[in-house]
Design an enzyme around this catalytic site. Structure first.
Site, mmCIF file in Angstrom:
data_model
loop_
_atom_site.group_PDB
_atom_site.id
_atom_site.type_symbol
_atom_site.label_atom_id
_atom_site.label_comp_id
_atom_site.label_asym_id
_atom_site.label_seq_id
_atom_site.Cartn_x
_atom_site.Cartn_y
_atom_site.Cartn_z
ATOM 1 N N ASP A 48 1.210 -10.348 62.781
ATOM 2 C CA ASP A 48 -0.073 -9.901 62.028
ATOM 3 C C ASP A 48 -0.903 -8.933 62.423
ATOM 4 O O ASP A 48 -1.831 -8.263 61.844
ATOM 5 C CB ASP A 48 -0.984 -10.979 62.045
ATOM 6 C CG ASP A 48 -0.754 -12.197 60.999
ATOM 7 O OD1 ASP A 48 -0.180 -11.753 59.902
ATOM 8 O OD2 ASP A 48 -0.830 -13.361 61.338
HETATM 9 C C1 GLC Z 1 0.018 -16.483 64.358
HETATM 10 C C2 GLC Z 1 0.234 -16.653 62.939
HETATM 11 C C3 GLC Z 1 1.443 -16.178 62.625
HETATM 12 C C4 GLC Z 1 1.828 -14.859 62.952
HETATM 13 C C5 GLC Z 1 1.935 -14.817 64.317
HETATM 14 C C6 GLC Z 1 2.148 -13.539 64.834
HETATM 15 O O1 GLC Z 1 0.734 -17.610 65.010
HETATM 16 O O2 GLC Z 1 -0.148 -17.884 62.612
HETATM 17 O O3 GLC Z 1 1.564 -16.358 60.935
HETATM 18 O O4 GLC Z 1 3.258 -14.736 62.621
HETATM 19 O O5 GLC Z 1 0.526 -15.240 64.872
HETATM 20 O O6 GLC Z 1 1.147 -12.560 64.726
HETATM 21 C C1 GLC Z 2 -2.701 -14.132 63.788
HETATM 22 C C2 GLC Z 2 -2.581 -13.391 65.231
HETATM 23 C C3 GLC Z 2 -4.117 -13.048 65.686
HETATM 24 C C4 GLC Z 2 -4.649 -12.390 64.496
HETATM 25 C C5 GLC Z 2 -4.554 -13.064 63.221
HETATM 26 C C6 GLC Z 2 -5.338 -12.482 62.116
HETATM 27 O O1 GLC Z 2 -3.443 -15.533 64.120
HETATM 28 O O2 GLC Z 2 -2.077 -14.312 66.149
HETATM 29 O O3 GLC Z 2 -3.899 -12.430 66.777
HETATM 30 O O4 GLC Z 2 -5.990 -11.988 64.914
HETATM 31 O O5 GLC Z 2 -3.314 -13.392 62.872
HETATM 32 O O6 GLC Z 2 -5.219 -12.997 60.969
#
Ligand code: GLC
Ligand code: GLC
Length: 828
Positions: free
Chosen positions: A494
């Site tokens: 993300d």
């Molecule tokens: C969090 C989110 C997941 C994403 C991951 C890496 O675990 O829930 O959807 O793939 O972060 O950013």
């Molecule tokens: C996921 C990631 C986090 C980010 C978030 C945003 O949870 O792990 O780092 O800030 O997505 O939606």
């Protein structure tokens, strides 16, 4: 340092100090009514949706951290204490918290009085039962009092913690006998209410928080009514309604008393919202009366210790059944307790709650994630395939007809969240993986014919197969200059946002796109993701397999050609000599390459590339795995990237905003550690696979709980990486794709028990020291008792396999229609 121990025979983790390094929690309930409960009884309850239907309040960002919950206070001649130590924090003579499968038992003792509180949500029941057993272990008679307390949330948790100007004037209750009802907004637009009851007469009550606390300057650690041993019999009128029962108890030496409290939730049909008459003992200040029939029935259901015992026994046997589907006995106890108990348990919780409500997810933020929920199914599908099927259809129904996906949806409405939107490049692929996993588990090909609408064509007749087709081609139709998938707003990571270029505080990296990409449709048509390419080549074959099974030869060949082309493109443009690059950014520059100053190597594409055998003939797989070992491996797991970013790279988005070593910037993201574990096992390097597995599997962190901080029985999303100040410190426990993926890694790749379309494959990749292991696997109606022998001490390789004494070619147990079968495998 440890704060408890595993009691495997009871499937419990036993915490023997209330002062754990972080609240160590458990989840109660698995369908409608859910509770979070910490080892000191902090937490909260909600019905189905942690945001829209919150039942009790919780304070975020509070100091001390874990405040709010349902507490019992005992006033024993001026000594005031809680069975779970908090919030009064009187030192107890003894304390224990047992977190089990769907229940928690907290026991405290003080001055010869023992209070044992069992919390659970019975099966098919919308309430939390709290059984309090008080025992006088002293030699004298004891007279004392017990207060309960629960603070109501005014239903919408987001509104409840922001909209005080309204909410301080809407709170309403009714009191009837020993039951306190929460009926805020019931008369007008809501059809639901909550109640808190006890199965005995009470000697007083409180329903207004500040009256219970005695002063707005008191906290939960210092309620004036408890101190004075005198409830104020308050009737809430606005402000913060609560429910507290007051009860005086006298016990002879050795005597016990059991009180059963129920915190319940019920809904009434529109035409049955109100009762015709007002009972004489009802306290209300309204002209209308809540119809309480449902509450009466719920209270009746668990109002004796015998009924509570039966409810608990039913819960236990439900979990025994669920956990009997896959069971192993390996030479390592820690592996056994992860696989047989805790990892499967966590998979149920992540399946139920996605990323909504934990001690790191407020429950008011995210709904169900498209990619998250699809991945959660991978670890859960064997437990209750029918629920997985239902979920798959719900998720797929939020997809758009061009294969794009809403990134999240709200479980109560099952509609995609427009404010987050779509264009996450990886989303559609997880759907292929999860539907294939469902078919491999069940053999239920009919799911492909199920009628599943698209969000933009809600009344159209579409099948699940069409959804898989548009998912696959959504990737193929959105390629960049190197023939790799466009990165869009983000992929699995993300925080890699290659179209964002954010320089203004407050812009969401996931939803903000730089205006310069507006004309191109909202994201760069240059930035490409090598990760999505590898995920495509890893998941694509499942789609091809499905088409082949259906006899759609031409379509299968066409899809296979796309996979082959993608592999070629990856080798041509995304292999950096010793590993795969991460992406091309919007400037056309490589990300995650030797050429980069920081972030030269990323974990995400590597595992799927290795398992897709991209460049295997040139040794790309082993080179890549060795590079991971060299650059990413450290004491507590594999970091996500290396070196960590120390500067802000505007072209990369959120990732470089994190201090080095945390989260997506070189934290140990346990989720994608699993992909490397799988890849090492796939490549036959069982020792390495197991090394990585045991670095992050929670049971292995128990001894260092003081460093690891979070629960030693469940995975967290992230552990501080080698660049972090808090190296080895876990965060974001419970709700993470880590649970499902590590379940897959240990069961399907290391132990190698893997459902495939035409049977159950057993192809272990284990530490060479192991003499073997046994497993029981229920699969498509049959039970397989599997014995794996490893006389030559290899890591991988099935020399012979027999099923019921008969030799089988290869290592796939054919589907059997029922019965119990003995499977023997000799490695070598
Ligand atoms: C969090 C989110 C997941 C994403 C991951 C890496 O675990 O829930 O959807 O793939 O972060 O950013
Ligand atoms: C996921 C990631 C986090 C980010 C978030 C945003 O949870 O792990 O780092 O800030 O997505 O939606």
């Amino acid at each position: 340092m440890k704060f408890g121990f595993f009691d495997d025979s009871k499937k419990e983790y036993v915490i023997n100090s209330p002062k754990t390094p972080y609240p160590w929690i458990n989840y109660l309930g698995n369908q409608g009514f859910f509770s979070l409960i910490s080892n000191t009884a902090g937490g909260y309850c909600f019905y189905k949706d942690a945001r829209l239907r919150r039942i009790t309040r919780y304070r975020y960002n509070n100091v001390p951290i874990d405040m709010g919950g349902r507490y019992f206070y005992i006033n024993d001649n001026g000594t005031i204490w809680n069975p779970g130590w908090s919030p009064v924090k009187t030192e107890l003579d003894s304390y224990e918290c047992r977190h089990g499968m769907g229940y928690t038992v907290i026991t405290g003792k003080k001055n010869g009085l023992k209070a044992e509180v069992t919390f659970f949500v019975p099966q098919n029941y919308d309430g939390e039962v709290q059984q309090v057993v008080l025992t006088n272990e002293s030699k004298e008679a004891k007279s004392f009092s017990i207060f309960s307390i629960a603070e109501w949330c005014l239903w919408d948790a987001q509104d409840d913690c922001t909209n005080f100007q309204r909410n301080f004037s809407t709170g309403r209750v009714e009191i009837e006998g020993s039951t306190i009802y929460h009926v805020t907004e019931y008369r007008d637009r809501r059809n639901h209410y909550a109640f808190y009851t006890v199965n005995d007469d009470i000697d007083g009550y409180d329903t207004d928080r500040d009256s219970f606390l005695g002063s707005i300057y008191n906290g939960w650690d210092n309620p004036a009514t408890v101190k004075a041993d005198k409830p104020s019999n308050s009737f809430a009128d606005g402000w913060s309604p609560v429910a507290s029962h007051y009860k005086k108890v006298t016990l002879a030496p050795g005597e016990s008393k059991t009180l059963i409290y129920i915190l319940g939730y019920a809904e009434n049909p529109q035409d049955k919202k109100f009762a015709a008459e007002k009972p004489a003992n009802l306290l209300t200040r309204e002209t209308w009366v809540l119809n309480k029939e449902k509450a009466y029935a719920m209270i009746e259901k668990y109002n004796t210790p015998e009924k509570v015992a039966a409810g608990l026994a039913e819960l236990r046997s439900t979990w025994e059944d669920l956990l009997s589907i896959f069971n192993v006995n390996t030479p390592d106890d820690k592996v056994n307790r992860m696989v047989n108990i805790w990892n499967q348990y966590q998979c149920m919780v992540t399946f139920n709650l996605s990323r909504s409500a934990s001690y790191f997810e407020s429950g008011i933020g995210r709904g169900m994630g498209f990619r998250d929920s699809n991945q959660d199914i991978l670890g859960f599908v064997h437990q209750i395939p029918e629920r997985a099927r239902e979920r798959l259809i719900d998720i797929a129904s939020t997809q758009l007809s061009d294969g794009g996906c809403y990134h999240q949806y709200q479980p109560l409405t099952k509609k995609g969240n427009a404010d987050i939107g779509g264009d996450f490049s990886d989303d559609p692929l997880w759907m292929i993986l999860s539907v294939a996993a469902y078919i491999k588990e069940t053999g239920d090909w009919s799911i492909l014919d199920a009628n599943v609408p698209f969000d933009d064509d809600p009344n159209g007749k579409h099948t699940m197969l069409e959804h898989l087709n548009v998912s696959f081609y959504h990737i193929v139709n959105n390629l960049g200059p190197h023939g790799l998938p466009l990165a869009m707003r983000a992929d699995w990571n993300d925080c890699i946002n290659l179209s964002c270029f954010s320089d203004t505080p407050g812009e969401s990296f996931q939803t903000y796109t730089n205006p310069k990409f507006k004309a191109e449709g909202g994201y760069s048509k240059i930035a490409e993701s090598a990760f999505v390419a590898a995920l495509f080549t890893y998941t694509g074959p499942a789609f091809v397999g499905i088409l082949e099974h259906l006899g759609k030869k031409d379509e299968a060949a066409k899809a296979q050609a796309e996979i082959d082309k993608m592999k070629k493109n990856v080798m041509e443009s995304a292999f950096d000599g010793d590993w795969f690059i991460r992406a091309y950014d919007a400037n056309g520059e490589k990300m995650g390459s030797k050429e980069c100053e920081e972030g030269k190597i990323f974990i995400e594409p590597q595992g799927f590339a290795v398992m897709s055998e991209i460049g295997k003939d040139q040794g790309a797989d082993i080179k890549t795995l060795n590079s991971i070992d060299k650059y990413l491996n450290c004491e507590f797991g594999l970091v996500l990237n290396n070196p960590a970013f120390t500067k802000y790279y505007i072209q990369y988005g959120e990732i470089s905003t994190y201090p080095g070593g945390y989260k997506e910037n070189a934290g140990i993201f346990t989720h994608n550690n699993a992909w490397i574990i799988c890849a090492e096992a796939y490549a036959g390097r069982g020792d390495k696979a197991f090394e990585y597995y045991s670095k992050i599997a929670p049971a292995f962190t128990e001894e260092t709980s003081d460093i690891h901080k979070t629960e030693p029985y469940v995975y967290g999303q992230m552990i501080g990486g080698k660049d972090a100040k808090n190296f080895g410190q876990g965060k974001n426990s419970w709700l993470t794709g880590t649970a499902a993926w590590n379940m897959v890694a240990i069961s399907q790749y290391i132990l190698g028990v893997q459902p495939v379309f035409d049977g159950l494959k057993v192809d272990p990749s284990i530490p060479h020291e192991w003499d073997g292991f046994t497993a029981v696997r229920k699969f498509r109606g049959a039970t397989f008792n599997i014995t794996v022998k490893n006389p030559s001490h290899v890591c991988k390789g099935v020399k012979t396999m027999t099923v019921d004494g008969k030799a089988v070619e290869g290592c796939v147990i054919p589907v059997c229609s029922g019965g119990t079968h003995e499977v023997e495998i000799v490695m070598g």
